[in-house]
Each structure stands twice: as structure tokens, then as C-alpha cells.
Design a protein around this motif. Structure first.
Motif, PDB file in Angstrom:
ATOM      1  N   THR A  95       0.834  -1.209   0.000  1.00  0.00           N
ATOM      2  CA  THR A  95       0.000   0.000   0.000  1.00  0.00           C
ATOM      3  C   THR A  95       0.864   1.253   0.000  1.00  0.00           C
ATOM      4  N   ARG A  96       1.912   1.242   0.779  1.00  0.00           N
ATOM      5  CA  ARG A  96       2.792   2.417   0.837  1.00  0.00           C
ATOM      6  C   ARG A  96       3.526   2.630  -0.478  1.00  0.00           C
ATOM      7  N   SER A  97       3.678   1.608  -1.280  1.00  0.00           N
ATOM      8  CA  SER A  97       4.375   1.755  -2.561  1.00  0.00           C
ATOM      9  C   SER A  97       3.420   2.077  -3.704  1.00  0.00           C
ATOM     10  N   ALA A 147       6.977  10.477 -17.269  1.00  0.00           N
ATOM     11  CA  ALA A 147       6.219  10.562 -16.020  1.00  0.00           C
ATOM     12  C   ALA A 147       6.049   9.192 -15.376  1.00  0.00           C
ATOM     13  N   ASP A 148       5.959   8.142 -16.189  1.00  0.00           N
ATOM     14  CA  ASP A 148       5.812   6.791 -15.645  1.00  0.00           C
ATOM     15  C   ASP A 148       7.071   6.361 -14.893  1.00  0.00           C
ATOM     16  N   VAL A 149       8.223   6.712 -15.428  1.00  0.00           N
ATOM     17  CA  VAL A 149       9.482   6.378 -14.756  1.00  0.00           C
ATOM     18  C   VAL A 149       9.612   7.181 -13.468  1.00  0.00           C
ATOM     19  N   ILE A 150       9.253   8.454 -13.521  1.00  0.00           N
ATOM     20  CA  ILE A 150       9.332   9.304 -12.323  1.00  0.00           C
ATOM     21  C   ILE A 150       8.427   8.756 -11.232  1.00  0.00           C
ATOM     22  N   GLU A 151       7.260   8.247 -11.617  1.00  0.00           N
ATOM     23  CA  GLU A 151       6.350   7.654 -10.636  1.00  0.00           C
ATOM     24  C   GLU A 151       6.986   6.436  -9.969  1.00  0.00           C
ATOM     25  N   GLU A 152       7.671   5.607 -10.744  1.00  0.00           N
ATOM     26  CA  GLU A 152       8.337   4.434 -10.176  1.00  0.00           C
ATOM     27  C   GLU A 152       9.423   4.848  -9.195  1.00  0.00           C
ATOM     28  N   VAL A 153      10.184   5.881  -9.560  1.00  0.00           N
ATOM     29  CA  VAL A 153      11.231   6.365  -8.655  1.00  0.00           C
ATOM     30  C   VAL A 153      10.606   6.870  -7.357  1.00  0.00           C
ATOM     31  N   ALA A 154       9.515   7.621  -7.469  1.00  0.00           N
ATOM     32  CA  ALA A 154       8.849   8.171  -6.282  1.00  0.00           C
ATOM     33  C   ALA A 154       8.312   7.047  -5.399  1.00  0.00           C
ATOM     34  N   ARG A 155       7.705   6.031  -6.006  1.00  0.00           N
ATOM     35  CA  ARG A 155       7.110   4.939  -5.226  1.00  0.00           C
ATOM     36  C   ARG A 155       8.154   4.224  -4.399  1.00  0.00           C
ATOM     37  N   LEU A 156       9.271   3.889  -5.038  1.00  0.00           N
ATOM     38  CA  LEU A 156      10.269   3.063  -4.359  1.00  0.00           C
ATOM     39  C   LEU A 156      11.251   3.887  -3.538  1.00  0.00           C
ATOM     40  N   TYR A 157      11.395   5.156  -3.864  1.00  0.00           N
ATOM     41  CA  TYR A 157      12.176   6.035  -2.996  1.00  0.00           C
ATOM     42  C   TYR A 157      11.426   6.240  -1.682  1.00  0.00           C
ATOM     43  N   GLY A 158      10.083   6.208  -1.799  1.00  0.00           N
ATOM     44  CA  GLY A 158       9.233   6.340  -0.615  1.00  0.00           C
ATOM     45  C   GLY A 158       8.563   7.694  -0.587  1.00  0.00           C
ATOM     46  N   TYR A 159       7.227   7.697  -0.687  1.00  0.00           N
ATOM     47  CA  TYR A 159       6.514   8.976  -0.654  1.00  0.00           C
ATOM     48  C   TYR A 159       6.795   9.727   0.649  1.00  0.00           C
ATOM     49  N   ASP A 160       7.003   8.968   1.736  1.00  0.00           N
ATOM     50  CA  ASP A 160       7.271   9.620   3.021  1.00  0.00           C
ATOM     51  C   ASP A 160       8.625  10.326   3.029  1.00  0.00           C
ATOM     52  N   ASN A 161       9.521   9.963   2.115  1.00  0.00           N
ATOM     53  CA  ASN A 161      10.855  10.560   2.076  1.00  0.00           C
ATOM     54  C   ASN A 161      10.929  11.778   1.176  1.00  0.00           C
ATOM     55  N   ILE A 162       9.867  12.032   0.432  1.00  0.00           N
ATOM     56  CA  ILE A 162       9.855  13.217  -0.435  1.00  0.00           C
ATOM     57  C   ILE A 162       9.559  14.439   0.421  1.00  0.00           C
TER      58      ILE A 162
END
Length: 806
Positions: free
Chosen positions: A27-29, A467-482
Motif C-alpha cells: 500500500t505504501r508503494s 512521467a511513468d518512470v518518475i512515478e516508479e522512482v517516487a514509489r520506491l524512494y518512498g513517498y514519506d521521504n519526499i
């Protein structure tokens, strides 16, 4: 998508995580898990039992007396009412002291004079949904398909020690419509490798192309079609492990061939279909668009008429399946089938979607074709299924896959710079971090001077643009870390508009007053509204209504609220209080050439008891003054109560003696009153009160800024007066005169009694008011109050002819 936790462990190492922890990480990803279902709903102490003997109960025709071996020294006697129980069966036994779903405890019992030491169970009694139970066990007890040691714990055998993750997938994540896709997702989150299924196909010397040929006319709709021939299969129930995995995924087991195709569907996300080769009708498979008017009887025994928009699988002449949607009944695999034609194909999503929607046939297969399957897994999935059928059904796989192949299976390539990733996410991550994320996703890449050239595997059809690649980076980097940052622009901070603030005030007040919000259709019929308005010139009719009941835009909210009250009353809900804040629509044109005028209204409807105290026996039914009090409170929230005036009037659809128009600053803004009894009867309602206010007008009325005064330090003096006035004189008129002549010392006026009858002349009534006088600067004397009070009485006599009641 239902994902079995135990099944998922076949493809990725997650023994160190609970099902709930896996769900949390998914869920977090960005792959939302709605809920984690425990397969075991409180079941305890159930074992495998062998029915050693089964005889009719001596005192009951529909009961059986069973002697069951449950692994103990002596046989256990169980009375069973299932019609399908029999000697030699291996069954599920709930022993004495066992627990079943719902807290049911199994006890020793006597049935018609015979002792029963437990219970032989059906799957439904163990918590399985009826739709997932094999048809032969839809009624009666469950029989294990193979011999098992009596006394064995049945919970792991039935997969009741499993948990199921219910995924709520967005349309772009078609890859997670398979166990392997979910495994790749979990692997990316945890940084772990995925274990792909290992299998081998032992092909016979006979070649499949000697038995079947494949031709495709609709090449755009079906760029790949593969056919595998499997001979000498034996149709029988699937092994227990396969059945239990399908049931956990919400799929009903059928037989070992059909179950394998469903198993691979869930494993690979690739729909497959099996035909009875001997009933196919020819040695050719032709994929083409259907001919308009031709018919096919599908597996659900419904004859369907096809159009040229549908893709058909034919035997060269007649349709034998609707491609990607459902097979045909004529070539269905049944217990007599010995030779199989296994289909593994790639169908275009839009073609399948159109057929599925128009025919009302939505299946697991069509859902996956609509969203897109992995083109590089089609052939592999077919071979995986062929290997399993050969193993579980004893079949012989003929050599080669007979196929038509013009499928473009090239992966998408996306080029993106590190600078753009950081600019869009507001982060400052380095190239090594992005590389690590791509490694976890198993996306091949090349990096040069901060520019990444990424190759998205075909299993991830959703990776197409930057944008699809950026979304993957954001998901696995962690939304909480942005980091949370404000835009570096000259924009003003967001906020609610004045109208939005006032709407919230209105909703909050009405809900605190005990009303519940209703949300109804904006479309209605002229007939319903005709009870409250005869005007039709301002009504907006829909050009192509979806139904007669939704043929015009509404001009009032009241009929919809009455519909809701009637719906509740018909279900024994007698005390109902509803409100709605919604739009009504009007036009001044006979032929609509522009957008109709949209106005926001606030309406309410209440019926039954307003207050009830069961201990004291107090009951207060809804009346006009309850509705009026609600409206006054609402006006106070909008700071326009002092400018409001209620004027008795007659309105279409309302009780003529219990209805008032509401004016604010001299402008008509609404109506309040009782629904006319004849109108209420149309909705099968008793005494009902409604109000409807033009919210758009109310919020546009100028109001003074609210100012708060200090609590007075000096006492007030109250005077009560009972005035005799003509019967037609309204209390509001009297109150206005009192306020007019009371001056600044008069702080409050309240009507507390109305009297007509004995000791009053005909045509007269008595109105009793309480007046409060107060000076914020000093303590008033009786002389000062008397002077103002006499001035009030004089004004009443001069303007209204009111006299003090003796």
C-alpha cells in the motif's frame, strides 16, 4: 485481485513478514491493499475422517448413521443429514469441542435416539463462499479427492491457515493481475529476487501441426495465436492443493484441465482456453471477426447473436468461442473429453472490451485482455499449462506449438535525465539511488552524464513516458521521504471561497440539528415536480434521457427528498430528517441554445417524532414551528436572521394554513410549511414538513460584520404583556411594532402564549409577549422602564389597535 499469501511465497521469500506487513508495504508503494482476509474464520479442531460404514438412521429417513475413523482407537459415530455422504469417503470432521465460523461450538448430541460425536462438514460450514465451492459440493458435505491419513489436521489441507490480500488496482497496474506481477512488486520493495516457475514439457514424437492448423484473418485483433494439442487426458477432480489455491483466489474448481488454465491465468496473468479437440468439428482454427447475425451458445448455455465488432474463434466455419470472453458450449471440456486443444493467444484489448461490455460477459480473462497482457509470456504460459495438464491429467503433449505470430513484443524504451526526476519530485536524489531503484524493479538501463535510457520489461505495459518512470522512482524512494515544500512562485495560498465556507456552515448546522444529508439525482420528471410547480416554460428537458424517470433537469429538490422519506417509511423508519444542498436548473428559452441557469438550493424534509423520551413518556411530533426553528437557526448561521420575515401564504403543493414564504431584506428566498395532505398521499407519507431556500440569493445578501458585546454587568428587567388583537393580526407584525417603539433599552422580545376562546370577543385573540429591558451602562429604574414600556403599549394601540388583556 485476490492474492494468496502462501501461494505468493512460492515466488518470493517473505517468510520474515506477516501478511499484514506485506499489505502495508504494498500500500505504501502505491499498490493499495483494501483488506487482508483470514481464510480461517475461527475454525478449530477439524480433522480428516474416513467413513468406514454408513447406514440409514433407524428413526429418520433423511439422516445417516456413520461410523467414522478420525485417527482414534475406536470409531466415532456421527449422525449426518447430507445426501451425498457414503462409505469409503474421506471427509472433514469437526470433533466434539471444535469451533466453526460464527462461534459455533460442536457438542455431543442425540438425534432421534442416536448419539452423534461430532459433525461431518461442508465447505460452506467451514467459511468458504458458495460461489467458490465446486458444483458437486454446492450442496452436501465435502469429500477429499485423494486418500488421507485419518486424524490429520484438516486446516492446512484446506488452506485455512492462509491469508488473502485483496488488491484494489488502478487500471494501469495490469501487471499485478498475476501472482508473478505481485511477486515482482514485492521484490522491488524488498530488494529481493523473484523465483520464476520451473517446468519442462515432455513432447511426444507426434507433431501437433498434423492435428490442427491455425489461420488468422483479423491480424490486428489477434497478432498471436498459439495452439497446443494434448492427447489421452483423463478428466477428474484436481488435487486438493490446486483446488484450495483457486478457492482462495475466488475461483470455483471444475476439473483438472479447466483448473490448470485458471491456475496459470492467476500465476502469469495470461488467459488460456481449452477446447475438446474431438468436438471442435475440424482440424482448423480460424480467428476472424464474427459475421453479423451468426449465433453461438456460450458456456453459460445462453445463445448469443454476434456482430462484426466481435472477434470469434471458429473451426473454419462456425464460431466455437468468443475470443477473450467466453468459450462455446459445443467444444466444452467435460468428463468424456480425452483430447485437448489448448489456446494461448494475444487479443487486442479494445476489441475484447467492446464485446464484453455489449454482451454483459465480464470475466477474469476479459478483464486481463482489456488492460493488456505481457506479449512475452503468452507462449510460455501455454507451455506451463501444457506441462501441468500432462502431469495432473496424464496427457501426452504433441510436439510443437502451432501458431500465428505477428506480435510486436519489443519493450518500451524511455529516456530521462536525473535533473528532470529531481525537478518534478522536489528531491535531491543522486544517480546511484535511481540506479538502485531500477535494479530493484529489474528494469535494464544505461546511464551517461545523468541521462538514463531505461528499457521497461513487457510485463510493465504501463511504463511508456517520462512521467511513468518518475512515478516508479517516487514509489520506491518512498513517498514519506519526499520533502514537503511550497511552490517557489508568486501564488497566493489556497483557501475556501466565501460560498464554500457558508455551505460548510449550513451543512454543519443542519447535521448538528439532527438532519442527515441526502444526495439525489439532478434528473427527474415533470410529473413529480408538477405537484409543486405548474410552470413548464423554464424546465430543461434532456434530449436523450436514459430513462423516463430521468427526462428533465430538476427545478426543485423537494420531490427527491420526499422520495427518500417514502423509501425509509416503507422500511419501517418513521422518524426521518433529511436535507440536501444541491443545484436546480432553469432556462428562459423554449429551444435551448445556451447553458441553463444553475442555482444552489438548501432544502429539508422531516416527518414523525422530533423528540421522544421513553423514560418520561414525552413525545413531540414534528410541526411547523420545528421546521421554522431549523430555518431560523440556519439564517442565524448566515447572519441574516435579523433581516428575515416569515409571511403566511399559499404555495402550490403546501398546506394553505401551515405555510410561509421567507423574505430576507424584502427578497423572496424560500418557502417553509407542511406538504399538502393530498400531495403527501402520493408519496404514501403522513404529516410532513419541508423547507426550500435559495442559497444563491442568501449568500449574496449583504450582511454586517459580526461584532461581539461584553456580557452585561447590570441586571435586566422583564415585563410580560398580553395583548388582545384581531384574529388576522400576525404575531410578527406585533413584534415589529414592539421593537420599533421599544428603543435601545429593549433587548429581547419573545412570544410565549396564544389564546382564543372564552372571555374573548369573537374574532379576537390574545398574544402574550415577554419583553426584556436592559442598559449596558447602568441599572435601570422602574420609572425608566415604565416610561419605555408605556410608549410600546401606546404604539401598539395606535398602529394595530391592540389593547391590554384585562
Amino acid at each position: 485481485m485476490l492474492v494468496s499469501y502462501k501461494w505468493l511465497k512460492d515466488y518470493i521469500e517473505i517468510d520474515d513478514l506477516t501478511p499484514q506487513e506485506v499489505a502495508e508495504k504494498l500500500t505504501r508503494s502505491g499498490v493499495e491493499v483494501d483488506i487482508v482476509h483470514a481464510m480461517n474464520q475461527g475454525v478449530k479442531n477439524i480433522v480428516v475422517g474416513k467413513v468406514v460404514d454408513c447406514e440409514k438412521h433407524p428413526e429418520a429417513d433423511k439422516l445417516n448413521l456413520c461410523q467414522v475413523d478420525i485417527g482414534e482407537e475406536e470409531l466415532t459415530q456421527i449422525v449426518c443429514g447430507a445426501a451425498n455422504v457414503g462409505k469409503g469417503q474421506y471427509v472433514v470432521v469437526a470433533k466434539v469441542g471444535a469451533r466453526l465460523p460464527g462461534g459455533v461450538k460442536i457438542k455431543r448430541a442425540k438425534l432421534r435416539g442416536q448419539t452423534s460425536e461430532g459433525m461431518i462438514c461442508s465447505l460452506q460450514e467451514l467459511g468458504f463462499e458458495g460461489k467458490t465451492v465446486a458444483k458437486e459440493y454446492a450442496e452436501g458435505i465435502y469429500n477429499f479427492p485423494t486418500e488421507l491419513p485419518p486424524g490429520t489436521d484438516a486446516i492446512p489441507l484446506l488452506n485455512l491457515d492462509d491469508h488473502v490480500l485483496e488488491l484494489d488496482l488502478t487500471p494501469n497496474r495490469a501487471d499485478c493481475l498475476s501472482l508473478l506481477g505481485v511477486a515482482y512488486e514485492v521484490g522491488a520493495i524488498l530488494g529481493r529476487d523473484v523465483k520464476l516457475p520451473r517446468f519442462s514439457v515432455n513432447e511426444a514424437s507426434e507433431k501437433a501441426d498434423e492435428y490442427i492448423s491455425v489461420n488468422v484473418d483479423a491480424k490486428t485483433d489477434s497478432p498471436y495465436y498459439g495452439a497446443i494439442v494434448i492427447k489421452d487426458v483423463k478428466i477428474e477432480p484436481s488435487p486438493l492443493w490446486l483446488q484450495s489455491r483457486l478457492m482462495a483466489a475466488g475461483i470455483r474448481p471444475h476439473n483438472n484441465v479447466v483448473d490448470v488454465t485458471n491456475y496459470v491465468l492467476l500465476e502469469y496473468g495470461q488467459p488460456l482456453h481449452s477446447f475438446d479437440y474431438d468436438r471442435l468439428g475440424s482440424k482448423e482454427v480460424l480467428v476472424r471477426r464474427a459475421v453479423a447475425g451468426e449465433k453461438i451458445t456460450t458456456l453459460d448455455d445462453v445463445e448469443r447473436t454476434l456482430t462484426t465488432d466481435y472477434l470469434a474463434i471458429t473451426n473454419g466455419s462456425d464460431p466455437v468461442a468468443l475470443a477473450g470472453v467466453m468459450g462455446g458450449a459445443t467444444s466444452e471440456v467435460d468428463n468424456e473429453t480425452t483430447n485437448i486443444l489448448l489456446e494461448a493467444a494475444y487479443f487486442h484489448g479494445s476489441t475484447i472490451r467492446k464485446a464484453s461490455r455489449e454482451l454483459g460477459l465480464r470475466s477474469d480473462a476479459s478483464a486481463r485482455f482489456e488492460k493488456g497482457v505481457d506479449p512475452n509470456r503468452v507462449r510460455e504460459a501455454g507451455l506451463r499449462a501444457a506441462a501441468m495438464i500432462a502431469e495432473l491429467a496424464g496427457g501426452t503433449v504433441l510436439s510443437g506449438v502451432v501458431e500465428f505470430d505477428e506480435l510486436d513484443a519489443k519493450p518500451n524504451v524511455v529516456e530521462i535525465s536525473l535533473e528532470k526526476i529531481n525537478a518534478l519530485l522536489g528531491t535531491n536524489i543522486d544517480a546511484n539511488t535511481v540506479e538502485g531503484i531500477m535494479d530493484k524493479l529489474q528494469f535494464p538501463y544505461e546511464e551517461e552524464n545523468g541521462v538514463f535510457t531505461i528499457t521497461a520489461p513487457t510485463r510493465r505495459q504501463d511504463i511508456v513516458i517520462e512521467a511513468d518512470v518518475i512515478e516508479e522512482v517516487a514509489r520506491l524512494y518512498g513517498y514519506d521521504n519526499i520533502p514537503t515544500t511550497l511552490p517557489n512562485t508568486a501564488t497566493t495560498p489556497g483557501g475556501l471561497t466565501t460560498i464554500q465556507v457558508k455551505k460548510r456552515k449550513v451543512r454543519r448546522f443542519l447535521e448538528n440539528a439532527g438532519l442527515h444529508e441526502a444526495v439525489s439525482y439532478s434528473l427527474t420528471t415533470a410529473e413529480k415536480e408538477s405537484f409543486f410547480t405548474k410552470e413548464s416554460s423554464n424546465r430543461v428537458n434532456v434530449a436523450l434521457p436514459m430513462s423516463e424517470e430521468r427526462s428533465a433537469l430538476r427545478t426543485t429538490l423537494i420531490p427527491h427528498l420526499l422520495d427518500a422519506l417514502s423509501h425509509n417509511k416503507n422500511r419501517s423508519m418513521q422518524e426521518v430528517r433529511l436535507y440536501e444542498v444541491g443545484s436546480v436548473f432553469q432556462t428562459d428559452e423554449e429551444t435551448i441554445t445556451k447553458q441553463p441557469t444553475e442555482t444552489t438550493f438548501v432544502s429539508g424534509a422531516i416527518m414523525g417524532l422530533w423528540h421522544e423520551h421513553s423514560w418520561q413518556g414525552e413525545k413531540k411530533p414534528v410541526d411547523f414551528f420545528v421546521a421554522k426553528g431549523i430555518v431560523e437557526g440556519l439564517l442565524a448561521q448566515l447572519n441574516v436572521l435579523e433581516k428575515a420575515e416569515f409571511v403566511q401564504t399559499e404555495v402550490e403543493g403546501f398546506h394553505p394554513g401551515r405555510t410561509a414564504k421567507l423574505k430576507v431584506s424584502g427578497t423572496d428566498v424560500g418557502v417553509i410549511g407542511q406538504v399538502h395532505p393530498t400531495v403527501a398521499k402520493e408519496w404514501s407519507l403522513h404529516e410532513t414538513y419541508v423547507f426550500e431556500l435559495n442559497f444563491t440569493k442568501l449568500v449574496n445578501i449583504e450582511t454586517e460584520e459580526i461584532r461581539y458585546n461584553a456580557i452585561p454587568r447590570f441586571p435586566a428587567i422583564d415585563r410580560d404583556i398580553a395583548l388582545v388583537v384581531t384574529e388576522s393580526t400576525q404575531a410578527g407584525e406585533v413584534e415589529k411594532v414592539i421593537v420599533e417603539f421599544g428603543g435601545p433599552l429593549l433587548k429581547n422580545v419573545a412570544l410565549f402564549d396564544v389564546y382564543q376562546g372564552e372571555h374573548l370577543d369573537a374574532g379576537k385573540k390574545s398574544l402574550a409577549f415577554s419583553l426584556r429591558y436592559q442598559d449596558p451602562e447602568k441599572t435601570l429604574t422602574d420609572e425608566e422602564v415604565t416610561k419605555v414600556h408605556e410608549n410600546v403599549l401606546k404604539g401598539l394601540e395606535e398602529k394595530l389597535g391592540a389593547t391590554l388583556r384585562s
